[in-house]
Enzyme design. Structure first.
Site, PDB file in Angstrom:
ATOM      1  N   HIS A 200      27.916  -9.413   5.008  1.00  0.00           N
ATOM      2  CA  HIS A 200      26.844 -10.276   4.324  1.00  0.00           C
ATOM      3  C   HIS A 200      25.802 -11.176   4.899  1.00  0.00           C
ATOM      4  CE1 HIS A 200      24.816  -9.665  -0.228  1.00  0.00           C
ATOM      5  NE2 HIS A 200      24.206  -9.331   0.752  1.00  0.00           N
TER       6      HIS A 200
ATOM      7  N   ASP B   3      34.888 -12.383  -4.965  1.00  0.00           N
ATOM      8  CA  ASP B   3      33.593 -12.423  -5.078  1.00  0.00           C
ATOM      9  C   ASP B   3      33.078 -12.533  -7.172  1.00  0.00           C
ATOM     10  OD1 ASP B   3      30.459 -11.072  -4.984  1.00  0.00           O
ATOM     11  OD2 ASP B   3      31.234 -10.289  -3.262  1.00  0.00           O
TER      12      ASP B   3
ATOM     13  N   HIS C  21      33.038  -7.000  -8.043  1.00  0.00           N
ATOM     14  CA  HIS C  21      31.785  -6.149  -8.566  1.00  0.00           C
ATOM     15  C   HIS C  21      32.104  -5.696  -9.487  1.00  0.00           C
ATOM     16  CE1 HIS C  21      29.755  -8.150  -4.597  1.00  0.00           C
ATOM     17  NE2 HIS C  21      28.890  -8.008  -5.443  1.00  0.00           N
TER      18      HIS C  21
ATOM     19  N   CYS D 186      26.052 -14.752  -2.800  1.00  0.00           N
ATOM     20  CA  CYS D 186      26.285 -14.016  -1.913  1.00  0.00           C
ATOM     21  C   CYS D 186      25.923 -14.479  -0.499  1.00  0.00           C
ATOM     22  CB  CYS D 186      26.661 -12.847  -2.009  1.00  0.00           C
ATOM     23  SG  CYS D 186      27.259 -12.037  -3.774  1.00  0.00           S
TER      24      CYS D 186
END
Length: 541
Positions: A173, A75, A291, A117
């Site tokens: 997500h 990510d 993140h 994302c």
């Protein structure tokens, strides 16, 4: 269907060529630019397909089943984060396992994701750009109606129908509504986080003094912190296909900090359980890193002293554990492993976030937002030490995995599929790619187009340009020097034609329309009274 699309295929058949797997993909509707490439290169592609099929047939004869597929999605990892891409130790976060994976396999130098994302996640599962499948926004806390639609056909569904056992673990997500869950999108079993794991800092029990990687929300965000969130943001869910999802545990910062390693544990357990089965497996490991919130206590000693560095080192460690498991179980040679980032770095709270030497970041169609690292590893099938410059886009994984698994003929033929079969590139090496173009969407807007080394930006930073803002990506990968005279006048008309054909096709195959809305808050958005501050020292004058 427009006559130009039919003409391309008819021309190949007239020459005795059935491209893309001896007719297996002839029903797939691609972009007109791909059809043009198919006309030019169909003969050589057919020859490559023969070699690919021979390699896969020999492998199946050896192991008695089709190859396993493991996909690891990181990510917000920027292009120059891994050591093999010029980062690693330089960024205070060595990536020994990922660098070894690159050295023993294939490191893609021109891999493109979508801009954010959720869009990248929907694209890899469906082989379709987000504007087509409807997942063109990041799904946010409390949002409903914006997840992956049940009418979309996922790679998990194709593989499951073909006899693969499919698993999903990590950051989903792609919506929390009924019909959106991974076990309703083709996965036989799953354990996933509702929404996006970083929402955990916004859960109903969050405090501005929470430990988010050796920092507090107060110090990292330079603000009071999002306390008292107005509704429950969920937790980690578990289910098997056909079952009602069950809550494993609610969100907490303690769990968030260690979540990536927990996801890796689940993936390793899945692989271990399925290794000796007669069924091949397809498993996804989608971590939360990198993140800017949170860091595992065991990885906070990086010299960079940032959350993202700690998460990068943790993620690298867990990738190594997965590859070691495949090796120790003796199934590595029958398992394709693909690793990629979902988009470029998020600079919101720099330095607690990813990084790229390319211009732009997450949410942008500049190279830094969409050109990201990607690797493929398959001992005995993918020759080591390769770094192809061939362009590959995240939608291509869908079609390539379908090809490797022998189900290309099952890809739906009633919609545009943006992904192209890159199995020749994977198994035969550089120069065998089947894409020299990419359409870069930012949510609902087409913002850029790349064709070979030339990139046209439709959202120019300089409004005074007369014709086009065009970059030669070979000369200028950081997009600093647009050259409308040298590049634009020469390439502009041809790229404009590409765009026209691309947009005309949408008339025949319209985009999926979505309508999202936000659930009612349990309390008002900000139920606390505004603070009144009285300084400790005052002067009465």
């Amino acid at each position: 269907m427009r006559t130009g699309f039919r003409r391309g295929l008819a021309g190949l058949v007239a020459f005795g060529v059935m491209p893309m797997g001896a007719g297996a993909e002839t029903q797939i509707i691609h972009d007109p630019e791909f059809t043009r490439m198919e006309q030019e290169f169909g003969v050589s592609w057919a020859a490559d397909d023969t070699q690919v099929r021979e390699k896969l047939a020999a492998l199946e004869a050896r192991f008695g089943k089709r190859p396993n597929i493991v996909y690891i999605m990181a990510d917000d990892v920027g292009y120059t984060e891994l050591g093999s891409y010029g980062g690693g130790k330089i960024r205070g976060a060595p990536t020994a396992s990922l660098d070894r994976m690159a050295a023993e396999g294939m490191r893609f130098l021109s891999f493109y994701s979508e801009v954010e994302c959720s869009p990248s996640r929907g694209a890899v599962l469906t082989g379709r750009h987000p504007i087509r499948n409807g997942v063109y926004n990041i799904t946010l806390p409390g949002e409903t109606g914006s997840g992956l639609h049940g009418d979309e056909v996922t790679i998990a569904e194709l593989l499951s129908d073909a006899g693969y056992y499919t698993g999903f673990f990590g950051k989903w997500h792609l919506g929390d509504d009924e019909g959106n869950h991974p076990t309703e999108q083709g996965f036989d079993e799953a354990e996933w986080s509702e929404g996006n794991p970083p929402w955990w800092v916004n859960n109903k029990n969050a405090s501005k003094d929470d430990d988010i990687g050796g920092f507090t929300q107060r110090t990292l965000m330079h603000s009071p912190g999002p306390e008292g969130f107005p509704y429950d943001t969920g937790g980690v869910m578990r289910a098997k296909k056909g079952e009602e999802p069950q809550l494993v545990y609610e969100y907490s910062m303690e769990k968030y900090n260690t979540y990536d390693t927990e996801v890796a544990d689940n993936v390793i357990a899945f692989i271990t359980r399925r290794a000796d089965s007669d069924q091949p497996f397809f498993v996804n490991f989608w971590g939360k890193g990198n993140h800017f919130w949170g860091a595992h206590p065991d990885f906070r000693d990086t010299p960079a002293e940032t959350n993202t560095a700690a998460q990068m080192v943790e993620h690298d460690y867990n990738v190594g554990r997965v590859l070691k498991t495949l090796t120790d179980l003796g199934i590595a040679e029958n398992t394709l492993v693909v690793w990629s980032s979902d988009n470029g770095p998020m600079y919101t709270v720099h330095p607690h976030g990813g990084y790229s030497l390319l211009q732009g970041g997450k949410g942008e169609t500049r190279e830094g937002g969409i050109r990201v690292p990607a690797l493929a590893w398959w001992p005995g099938m993918i020759d080591p030490g390769q770094d192809p410059l061939d362009i590959i886009q995240i939608t291509d994984f869908f079609t390539t995995w379908a090809s490797v698994a022998g189900v290309l003929s099952e890809v739906p033929g009633d919609r545009v599929i943006d992904g192209v079969d890159q199995s020749g590139l994977f198994l035969l090496g550089e120069g065998r790619g089947r894409r020299d173009y990419v359409f870069h969407y930012n949510r609902t807007k087409l913002e850029a187009v790349r064709k070979d080394q030339v990139k046209l930006n439709l959202k120019p930073r300089n409004p005074d340009f007369h014709f086009y803002e065009v970059f030669n990506i070979y000369h200028d990968p950081a997009e600093r020097f647009p050259n409308e005279a040298h590049n634009g006048i020469w390439a502009g008309p041809g790229m404009t034609k590409m765009i026209q054909e691309h947009l005309l096709q949408i008339e025949d195959y319209p985009h999926r329309k979505v309508q999202s809305y936000y659930k009612d808050f349990d309390t008002s958005f900000d139920p606390q009274a505004s603070p009144v501050y009285v300084p400790q020292k005052t002067v009465d004058w």
